[in-house]
Scaffold this motif. Structure first.
Motif, PDB file in Angstrom:
ATOM      1  N   GLY A   3       0.825  -1.211   0.000  1.00  8.54           N
ATOM      2  CA  GLY A   3       0.000   0.000   0.000  1.00  8.54           C
ATOM      3  C   GLY A   3       0.854   1.253   0.000  1.00  8.54           C
ATOM      4  N   TYR A   4       1.922   1.232   0.777  1.00  7.13           N
ATOM      5  CA  TYR A   4       2.829   2.381   0.816  1.00  7.13           C
ATOM      6  C   TYR A   4       3.470   2.602  -0.553  1.00  7.13           C
ATOM      7  N   VAL A   5       3.942   1.526  -1.157  1.00  8.37           N
ATOM      8  CA  VAL A   5       4.604   1.628  -2.463  1.00  8.37           C
ATOM      9  C   VAL A   5       3.616   2.104  -3.528  1.00  8.37           C
ATOM     10  N   ARG A   6       2.406   1.550  -3.530  1.00 11.00           N
ATOM     11  CA  ARG A   6       1.390   1.961  -4.516  1.00 11.00           C
ATOM     12  C   ARG A   6       1.051   3.439  -4.362  1.00 11.00           C
ATOM     13  N   ASN A   7       0.918   3.898  -3.127  1.00  8.20           N
ATOM     14  CA  ASN A   7       0.604   5.304  -2.895  1.00  8.20           C
ATOM     15  C   ASN A   7       1.731   6.195  -3.407  1.00  8.20           C
ATOM     16  N   ASP A   8       2.965   5.815  -3.129  1.00  7.93           N
ATOM     17  CA  ASP A   8       4.108   6.581  -3.619  1.00  7.93           C
ATOM     18  C   ASP A   8       4.115   6.618  -5.145  1.00  7.93           C
ATOM     19  N   ALA A   9       3.868   5.478  -5.773  1.00 11.09           N
ATOM     20  CA  ALA A   9       3.879   5.419  -7.238  1.00 11.09           C
ATOM     21  C   ALA A   9       2.742   6.247  -7.835  1.00 11.09           C
ATOM     22  N   LEU A  10       1.571   6.212  -7.211  1.00  7.32           N
ATOM     23  CA  LEU A  10       0.445   7.006  -7.698  1.00  7.32           C
ATOM     24  C   LEU A  10       0.737   8.496  -7.556  1.00  7.32           C
ATOM     25  N   LEU A  11       1.249   8.906  -6.409  1.00 13.56           N
ATOM     26  CA  LEU A  11       1.583  10.311  -6.192  1.00 13.56           C
ATOM     27  C   LEU A  11       2.654  10.770  -7.192  1.00 13.56           C
ATOM     28  N   THR A  12       3.653   9.949  -7.412  1.00 15.97           N
ATOM     29  CA  THR A  12       4.711  10.287  -8.379  1.00 15.97           C
ATOM     30  C   THR A  12       4.129  10.454  -9.776  1.00 15.97           C
ATOM     31  N   ALA A  13       3.257   9.535 -10.176  1.00 17.53           N
ATOM     32  CA  ALA A  13       2.641   9.624 -11.508  1.00 17.53           C
ATOM     33  C   ALA A  13       1.802  10.896 -11.625  1.00 17.53           C
ATOM     34  N   GLN A  14       1.028  11.213 -10.591  1.00 14.88           N
ATOM     35  CA  GLN A  14       0.188  12.402 -10.633  1.00 14.88           C
ATOM     36  C   GLN A  14       1.024  13.684 -10.662  1.00 14.88           C
ATOM     37  N   LEU A  15       2.106  13.722  -9.913  1.00 15.44           N
ATOM     38  CA  LEU A  15       2.969  14.903  -9.919  1.00 15.44           C
ATOM     39  C   LEU A  15       3.665  15.081 -11.267  1.00 15.44           C
ATOM     40  N   ARG A  16       4.049  13.967 -11.883  1.00 13.37           N
ATOM     41  CA  ARG A  16       4.651  14.062 -13.218  1.00 13.37           C
ATOM     42  C   ARG A  16       3.644  14.587 -14.236  1.00 13.37           C
ATOM     43  N   GLU A  17       2.400  14.112 -14.134  1.00 16.32           N
ATOM     44  CA  GLU A  17       1.348  14.587 -15.034  1.00 16.32           C
ATOM     45  C   GLU A  17       1.087  16.075 -14.819  1.00 16.32           C
ATOM     46  N   ALA A  18       1.023  16.494 -13.567  1.00 11.39           N
ATOM     47  CA  ALA A  18       0.784  17.912 -13.260  1.00 11.39           C
ATOM     48  C   ALA A  18       1.937  18.769 -13.766  1.00 11.39           C
ATOM     49  N   SER A  19       3.142  18.280 -13.612  1.00  7.19           N
ATOM     50  CA  SER A  19       4.307  19.006 -14.098  1.00  7.19           C
ATOM     51  C   SER A  19       4.253  19.155 -15.614  1.00  7.19           C
ATOM     52  N   ALA A  20       3.934  18.071 -16.301  1.00  5.92           N
ATOM     53  CA  ALA A  20       3.852  18.122 -17.762  1.00  5.92           C
ATOM     54  C   ALA A  20       2.736  19.063 -18.213  1.00  5.92           C
ATOM     55  N   ALA A  21       1.590  19.021 -17.528  1.00  5.03           N
ATOM     56  CA  ALA A  21       0.458  19.867 -17.910  1.00  5.03           C
ATOM     57  C   ALA A  21       0.761  21.351 -17.667  1.00  5.03           C
ATOM     58  N   SER A  22       1.556  21.638 -16.651  1.00  6.18           N
ATOM     59  CA  SER A  22       1.859  23.038 -16.329  1.00  6.18           C
ATOM     60  C   SER A  22       3.027  23.575 -17.145  1.00  6.18           C
ATOM     61  N   GLY A  23       3.793  22.686 -17.740  1.00  5.40           N
ATOM     62  CA  GLY A  23       4.965  23.107 -18.482  1.00  5.40           C
ATOM     63  C   GLY A  23       6.146  23.463 -17.593  1.00  5.40           C
ATOM     64  N   ARG A  24       6.021  23.172 -16.293  1.00  2.00           N
ATOM     65  CA  ARG A  24       7.109  23.454 -15.347  1.00  2.00           C
ATOM     66  C   ARG A  24       7.802  22.151 -14.975  1.00  2.00           C
ATOM     67  N   GLN A  25       9.064  22.269 -14.666  1.00  2.00           N
ATOM     68  CA  GLN A  25       9.825  21.114 -14.204  1.00  2.00           C
ATOM     69  C   GLN A  25       9.434  20.804 -12.757  1.00  2.00           C
ATOM     70  N   PRO A  26       9.490  19.535 -12.368  1.00  2.00           N
ATOM     71  CA  PRO A  26       9.124  19.185 -10.987  1.00  2.00           C
ATOM     72  C   PRO A  26       9.896  19.966  -9.926  1.00  2.00           C
TER      73      PRO A  26
END
Length: 144
Positions: free
Chosen positions: A58-81
Motif C-alpha cells: 500500500g505504501y509503495v502503490r501510494n508513492d507510485a500514484l503520487l509520483t505519476a500524478q505529480l509528473r502529469e501535473a508538471s507536464a500539464a503546467s509546463g514546469r519542471q518538478p
C-alpha cells in the motif's frame, strides 16, 4: 519495496487500475509469495506476515500514484518538478495567515519548501519508518 516501486514507475498505468479483489494473477501471487518468504523466520504469525506485506505494498502503490500524478501535473503546467515546490512555498507564504498557520509558516521560514526533495528522499523516509515499526513488531514476537 524497491523492486515493486521500480516496476510501478516503469508502468505507472498499473496504479490506476481499480483493485477489485485480493491478488489473484500469477504476477501478483509471485509478489505476495516473495514478500511472505522474506518474512520467514521472523516470529510473525501468518496473518501478521500478510498484513506487513499489504502495508508495504500500500505504501509503495501510494508513492507510485503520487509520483505519476505529480509528473502529469508538471507536464500539464509546463514546469519542471523541481520548480513546483519553491513556487508552492512562495504561494503559501503569500496566502496563508501566519497567525492561523504558524506551524506551516515555521516550515516556510526554515526553507523546507525552497527546493524539491530528491526523487527518492520521501520514499526512503517513509519506508524506513515503516520498517522500523515492522522491526519493533518482530522483536516483540521474538522476545515474547
Amino acid at each position: 519495496a524497491w523492486a515493486e516501486r521500480a516496476a510501478l514507475h516503469r508502468h505507472p498505468w498499473v496504479v490506476r487500475v481499480p483493485i477489485s479483489g485480493p491478488p489473484i494473477t500469477p504476477s501478483q501471487l509471485s509478489w505476495l509469495e516473495d514478500g511472505l518468504r522474506c518474512l520467514a523466520g521472523t516470529g510473525l504469525g501468518e496473518s501478521e506476515k500478510v498484513s506487513v506485506k499489504l502495508l508495504l505494498t500500500g505504501y509503495v502503490r501510494n508513492d507510485a500514484l503520487l509520483t505519476a500524478q505529480l509528473r502529469e501535473a508538471s507536464a500539464a503546467s509546463g514546469r519542471q518538478p523541481d520548480e513546483i515546490m519553491p513556487e508552492y512555498g512562495q504561494l503559501i507564504a503569500r496566502v496563508a495567515d501566519p497567525a492561523r498557520f504558524p506551524a506551516l509558516h515555521a516550515v516556510i521560514r526554515a526553507g523546507v519548501l525552497d527546493q524539491d526533495d530528491g526523487p527518492d528522499d520521501e520514499f526512503v523516509f517513509g519506508l524506513e519508518r515503516l520498517l522500523d515499526g515492522v522491526e519493533t513488531l518482530i522483536r516483540s514476537r521474538t522476545t515474547a
